[in-house]
Design a protein around this motif. Structure first.
Motif, PDB file in Angstrom:
ATOM      1  N   LYS A 142       0.827  -1.201   0.000  1.00  0.00           N
ATOM      2  CA  LYS A 142       0.000   0.000   0.000  1.00  0.00           C
ATOM      3  C   LYS A 142       0.864   1.253   0.000  1.00  0.00           C
ATOM      4  CE  LYS A 142      -4.091  -1.904   2.341  1.00  0.00           C
ATOM      5  NZ  LYS A 142      -5.057  -1.716   3.452  1.00  0.00           N
ATOM      6  N   TYR A 143       0.309   2.301  -0.605  1.00  0.00           N
ATOM      7  CA  TYR A 143       0.932   3.618  -0.545  1.00  0.00           C
ATOM      8  C   TYR A 143       0.471   4.301   0.741  1.00  0.00           C
ATOM      9  CZ  TYR A 143       2.328   2.904  -5.375  1.00  0.00           C
ATOM     10  OH  TYR A 143       2.911   2.404  -6.523  1.00  0.00           O
ATOM     11  N   VAL A 144       1.391   5.069   1.319  1.00  0.00           N
ATOM     12  CA  VAL A 144       1.154   5.645   2.646  1.00  0.00           C
ATOM     13  C   VAL A 144       1.347   7.165   2.595  1.00  0.00           C
ATOM     14  CG1 VAL A 144       1.828   5.606   5.074  1.00  0.00           C
ATOM     15  CG2 VAL A 144       1.991   3.506   3.687  1.00  0.00           C
ATOM     16  N   GLN A 145       0.406   7.881   3.175  1.00  0.00           N
ATOM     17  CA  GLN A 145       0.501   9.348   3.243  1.00  0.00           C
ATOM     18  C   GLN A 145       1.357   9.738   4.450  1.00  0.00           C
ATOM     19  OE1 GLN A 145      -1.099  11.755   1.046  1.00  0.00           O
ATOM     20  NE2 GLN A 145       0.488  12.954   2.069  1.00  0.00           N
ATOM     21  N   PRO A 146       2.496  10.382   4.235  1.00  0.00           N
ATOM     22  CA  PRO A 146       3.351  10.791   5.362  1.00  0.00           C
ATOM     23  C   PRO A 146       2.618  11.763   6.286  1.00  0.00           C
ATOM     24  CG  PRO A 146       4.548  10.928   3.292  1.00  0.00           C
ATOM     25  CD  PRO A 146       3.116  10.712   2.937  1.00  0.00           C
ATOM     26  N   GLU A 147       3.113  11.858   7.506  1.00  0.00           N
ATOM     27  CA  GLU A 147       2.496  12.756   8.480  1.00  0.00           C
ATOM     28  C   GLU A 147       2.818  14.219   8.184  1.00  0.00           C
ATOM     29  OE1 GLU A 147       1.994  10.390  12.562  1.00  0.00           O
ATOM     30  OE2 GLU A 147       4.100  10.538  11.961  1.00  0.00           O
ATOM     31  N   LEU A 148       3.964  14.483   7.555  1.00  0.00           N
ATOM     32  CA  LEU A 148       4.343  15.848   7.181  1.00  0.00           C
ATOM     33  C   LEU A 148       4.182  16.027   5.667  1.00  0.00           C
ATOM     34  CD1 LEU A 148       7.608  16.307   9.306  1.00  0.00           C
ATOM     35  CD2 LEU A 148       5.305  17.178   9.829  1.00  0.00           C
ATOM     36  N   PRO A 149       4.031  17.250   5.206  1.00  0.00           N
ATOM     37  CA  PRO A 149       3.913  17.499   3.767  1.00  0.00           C
ATOM     38  C   PRO A 149       5.150  17.021   3.012  1.00  0.00           C
ATOM     39  CG  PRO A 149       3.249  19.441   5.026  1.00  0.00           C
ATOM     40  CD  PRO A 149       3.855  18.490   6.009  1.00  0.00           C
ATOM     41  N   ILE A 150       4.933  16.440   1.839  1.00  0.00           N
ATOM     42  CA  ILE A 150       6.034  15.931   1.027  1.00  0.00           C
ATOM     43  C   ILE A 150       6.744  17.084   0.322  1.00  0.00           C
ATOM     44  CG2 ILE A 150       6.681  14.441  -0.902  1.00  0.00           C
ATOM     45  CD1 ILE A 150       4.255  12.710  -0.242  1.00  0.00           C
ATOM     46  N   VAL A 151       8.052  17.137   0.505  1.00  0.00           N
ATOM     47  CA  VAL A 151       8.876  18.155  -0.135  1.00  0.00           C
ATOM     48  C   VAL A 151       9.583  17.573  -1.365  1.00  0.00           C
ATOM     49  CG1 VAL A 151      10.837  19.727   0.177  1.00  0.00           C
ATOM     50  CG2 VAL A 151       9.209  19.353   2.060  1.00  0.00           C
ATOM     51  N   ASP A 152      10.034  16.325  -1.246  1.00  0.00           N
ATOM     52  CA  ASP A 152      10.763  15.663  -2.330  1.00  0.00           C
ATOM     53  C   ASP A 152      10.222  14.243  -2.487  1.00  0.00           C
ATOM     54  OD1 ASP A 152      12.518  14.606  -4.145  1.00  0.00           O
ATOM     55  OD2 ASP A 152      14.335  14.982  -2.973  1.00  0.00           O
ATOM     56  N   TYR A 153       9.643  13.952  -3.653  1.00  0.00           N
ATOM     57  CA  TYR A 153       9.092  12.608  -3.887  1.00  0.00           C
ATOM     58  C   TYR A 153      10.190  11.564  -4.122  1.00  0.00           C
ATOM     59  CZ  TYR A 153       4.287  14.290  -4.099  1.00  0.00           C
ATOM     60  OH  TYR A 153       3.058  14.814  -3.772  1.00  0.00           O
ATOM     61  N   ARG A 154      11.386  11.998  -4.424  1.00  0.00           N
ATOM     62  CA  ARG A 154      12.519  11.094  -4.673  1.00  0.00           C
ATOM     63  C   ARG A 154      12.150  10.007  -5.697  1.00  0.00           C
ATOM     64  NH1 ARG A 154      14.346   9.925   1.652  1.00  0.00           N
ATOM     65  NH2 ARG A 154      14.592  12.106   2.284  1.00  0.00           N
ATOM     66  N   THR A 155      11.407  10.403  -6.713  1.00  0.00           N
ATOM     67  CA  THR A 155      10.837   9.444  -7.673  1.00  0.00           C
ATOM     68  C   THR A 155      11.907   8.580  -8.332  1.00  0.00           C
ATOM     69  OG1 THR A 155       9.058  11.030  -8.114  1.00  0.00           O
ATOM     70  CG2 THR A 155       9.335   9.226  -9.683  1.00  0.00           C
ATOM     71  N   ARG A 156      13.074   9.147  -8.575  1.00  0.00           N
ATOM     72  CA  ARG A 156      14.145   8.385  -9.234  1.00  0.00           C
ATOM     73  C   ARG A 156      14.491   7.109  -8.480  1.00  0.00           C
ATOM     74  NH1 ARG A 156      20.322  10.679 -10.161  1.00  0.00           N
ATOM     75  NH2 ARG A 156      21.234   8.734 -10.952  1.00  0.00           N
ATOM     76  N   TRP A 157      14.384   7.169  -7.158  1.00  0.00           N
ATOM     77  CA  TRP A 157      14.699   5.987  -6.334  1.00  0.00           C
ATOM     78  C   TRP A 157      13.446   5.332  -5.760  1.00  0.00           C
ATOM     79  CZ3 TRP A 157      17.227  10.730  -5.846  1.00  0.00           C
ATOM     80  CH2 TRP A 157      18.536  10.744  -6.336  1.00  0.00           C
ATOM     81  N   SER A 158      12.504   6.141  -5.301  1.00  0.00           N
ATOM     82  CA  SER A 158      11.331   5.601  -4.618  1.00  0.00           C
ATOM     83  C   SER A 158      10.244   5.118  -5.573  1.00  0.00           C
ATOM     84  CB  SER A 158      10.724   6.660  -3.692  1.00  0.00           C
ATOM     85  OG  SER A 158      10.132   7.725  -4.445  1.00  0.00           O
ATOM     86  N   GLY A 159      10.197   5.710  -6.769  1.00  0.00           N
ATOM     87  CA  GLY A 159       9.121   5.377  -7.692  1.00  0.00           C
ATOM     88  C   GLY A 159       7.809   6.038  -7.315  1.00  0.00           C
ATOM     89  N   ILE A 160       7.821   6.891  -6.295  1.00  0.00           N
ATOM     90  CA  ILE A 160       6.610   7.540  -5.799  1.00  0.00           C
ATOM     91  C   ILE A 160       6.365   8.847  -6.564  1.00  0.00           C
ATOM     92  CG2 ILE A 160       5.427   8.471  -3.768  1.00  0.00           C
ATOM     93  CD1 ILE A 160       6.026   5.508  -3.526  1.00  0.00           C
ATOM     94  N   THR A 161       5.120   9.050  -6.940  1.00  0.00           N
ATOM     95  CA  THR A 161       4.725  10.296  -7.583  1.00  0.00           C
ATOM     96  C   THR A 161       3.524  10.889  -6.845  1.00  0.00           C
ATOM     97  OG1 THR A 161       3.152   9.238  -9.097  1.00  0.00           O
ATOM     98  CG2 THR A 161       5.451   9.378  -9.819  1.00  0.00           C
ATOM     99  N   LYS A 162       3.183  12.114  -7.219  1.00  0.00           N
ATOM    100  CA  LYS A 162       2.031  12.778  -6.606  1.00  0.00           C
ATOM    101  C   LYS A 162       0.750  11.995  -6.858  1.00  0.00           C
ATOM    102  CE  LYS A 162      -0.163  17.333  -6.324  1.00  0.00           C
ATOM    103  NZ  LYS A 162      -0.130  18.732  -6.849  1.00  0.00           N
ATOM    104  N   GLN A 163       0.679  11.344  -8.004  1.00  0.00           N
ATOM    105  CA  GLN A 163      -0.499  10.553  -8.360  1.00  0.00           C
ATOM    106  C   GLN A 163      -0.718   9.403  -7.370  1.00  0.00           C
ATOM    107  OE1 GLN A 163      -2.338  11.576 -10.835  1.00  0.00           O
ATOM    108  NE2 GLN A 163      -3.879   9.922 -10.835  1.00  0.00           N
ATOM    109  N   HIS A 164       0.360   8.791  -6.918  1.00  0.00           N
ATOM    110  CA  HIS A 164       0.253   7.664  -5.984  1.00  0.00           C
ATOM    111  C   HIS A 164      -0.382   8.085  -4.656  1.00  0.00           C
ATOM    112  CE1 HIS A 164       3.733   5.801  -8.391  1.00  0.00           C
ATOM    113  NE2 HIS A 164       2.645   5.111  -8.655  1.00  0.00           N
ATOM    114  N   MET A 165      -0.162   9.320  -4.267  1.00  0.00           N
ATOM    115  CA  MET A 165      -0.653   9.782  -2.974  1.00  0.00           C
ATOM    116  C   MET A 165      -2.173   9.951  -2.941  1.00  0.00           C
ATOM    117  SD  MET A 165       1.797   9.884  -0.775  1.00  0.00           S
ATOM    118  CE  MET A 165       2.376   8.375  -1.572  1.00  0.00           C
ATOM    119  N   LYS A 166      -2.798   9.929  -4.123  1.00  0.00           N
ATOM    120  CA  LYS A 166      -4.263  10.058  -4.165  1.00  0.00           C
ATOM    121  C   LYS A 166      -4.949   8.833  -3.567  1.00  0.00           C
ATOM    122  CE  LYS A 166      -4.438  13.142  -8.185  1.00  0.00           C
ATOM    123  NZ  LYS A 166      -4.935  13.331  -9.572  1.00  0.00           N
ATOM    124  N   LYS A 167      -4.261   7.689  -3.628  1.00  0.00           N
ATOM    125  CA  LYS A 167      -4.847   6.463  -3.063  1.00  0.00           C
ATOM    126  C   LYS A 167      -4.095   5.987  -1.814  1.00  0.00           C
ATOM    127  CE  LYS A 167      -2.326   3.834  -6.604  1.00  0.00           C
ATOM    128  NZ  LYS A 167      -2.423   2.831  -7.686  1.00  0.00           N
TER     129      LYS A 167
END
Length: 311
Positions: A142-167
């Motif tokens: 599952k994708y998880v919403q951090p407790e603090l606002p996201i400053v850097d998605y680190r997509t190059r390594w994490s694969g996480i994008t803003k779109q993922h945070m919608k779910k």
């Protein structure tokens, strides 16, 4: 006084017989009458079959007891691995037996992906968590919403994008779900302290298997024992597969599955090494059917769940 002690011992023995029958019924004790080296016929079981006589038991049958209890402690598991290896001489058959006896639901592998929060995005927070079972099947992702606002998605390594945070689900909800899965499990991972830190959780050290800290994996890969070797390099050298090559970032599912594959490569040898470092323990009445039964008549040797079953 002598008569009182005799009655007390008789009651203890009666409770022991009842509990032993319960263990047989639950499938935790495969033979009856083998305790203390005695030889006689086992009564008919509940399914109508009769257990074989307990004459001279072959070496293989002595090694592989019916199975470890689901609540078996880590040192019990490690010692059982050690016995399997010592009697099986490290053969493939011995390895298959080990997996058959010890596997069900006891081991999981985990990997987490983090994003940057806080000042300049330097604080790492959980954004995705994947857990797989011993066979590599996904049991949580599952994708998880951090407790603090996201400053850097680190997509190059994490694969996480803003779109993922919608779910994504809230961190506290994800944390509760994940820790429920990890409870009482042996948890495998690579540099797993980072995953636990992201979960704000501490897992018992004796129930943790970190593939980045095991010299035998590095030795098998022909790499320096003291070097910090990445999961990607271990996978390339030992599993002959390429991971973490996508330009879209890492997959936590793939990383968790790879860590479990690496663990399974050296599982028996690794557990044997752990067993050597553990303090000696008295034999269990369930996993050591050849032991003298008299010492197990005391209530303190019986699990609370069996005590509550009506005995």
């Amino acid at each position: 006084s002598l008569q009182s002690r005799s009655k007390k011992k008789s009651r203890k023995h009666q409770r022991f017989l009842e509990r032993r029958a319960l263990l047989e019924q639950k499938g935790l004790l495969s033979t009856r009458g083998c305790l203390g080296g005695q030889t006689h016929t086992t009564p008919t079981r509940a399914n109508g079959t009769t257990s074989p006589r307990c004459g001279k038991v072959s070496k293989g049958k002595q090694v592989v007891s019916s199975s470890l209890s689901p609540s078996a402690s880590p040192d019990s598991i490690a010692r059982h691995h050690s016995v399997l290896l010592s009697h099986g001489n490290g053969s493939p058959k011995g390895l298959r037996t080990s997996s058959l006896v010890l596997r069900p639901g006891k081991y999981v592998a985990i990997d987490c992906e983090m994003v940057g929060t806080g000042p300049q995005g330097r604080l790492s927070e959980l954004a995705r968590c994947s857990v797989v079972n011993y066979e590599g099947d996904v049991i949580y992702d599952k994708y998880v919403q951090p407790e603090l606002p996201i400053v850097d998605y680190r997509t190059r390594w994490s694969g996480i994008t803003k779109q993922h945070m919608k779910k994504a689900i809230p961190f506290k909800a994800a944390q509760a779900e994940i820790l429920k899965i990890l409870k009482d499990k042996i948890v495998v991972g690579h540099a797993i302290h980072n995953d636990f830190q992201a979960l704000k959780y501490f897992h018992p050290k004796d129930r943790t298997r970190d593939t980045s800290q095991i010299p035998m994996l590095k030795q098998r890969a022909g790499l320096p024992v003291r070097a910090n070797v990445s999961l990607k390099n271990l996978a390339r050298h030992l599993l002959h597969k390429k991971i973490q090559v996508s330009c879209k970032g890492h997959s936590s599912v793939e990383d968790a599955q790879t860590a479990m594959e690496l663990y399974r490569l050296v599982e028996v040898q690794w557990e044997k090494e752990l067993a050597r470092s553990l303090p000696p323990r008295p034999p269990s009445p369930v996993t050591d059917p050849t032991a003298d039964s008299s010492q197990y008549m005391d209530d303190r040797y019986w699990p609370s769940d069996l005590m509550a079953s009506g005995l």
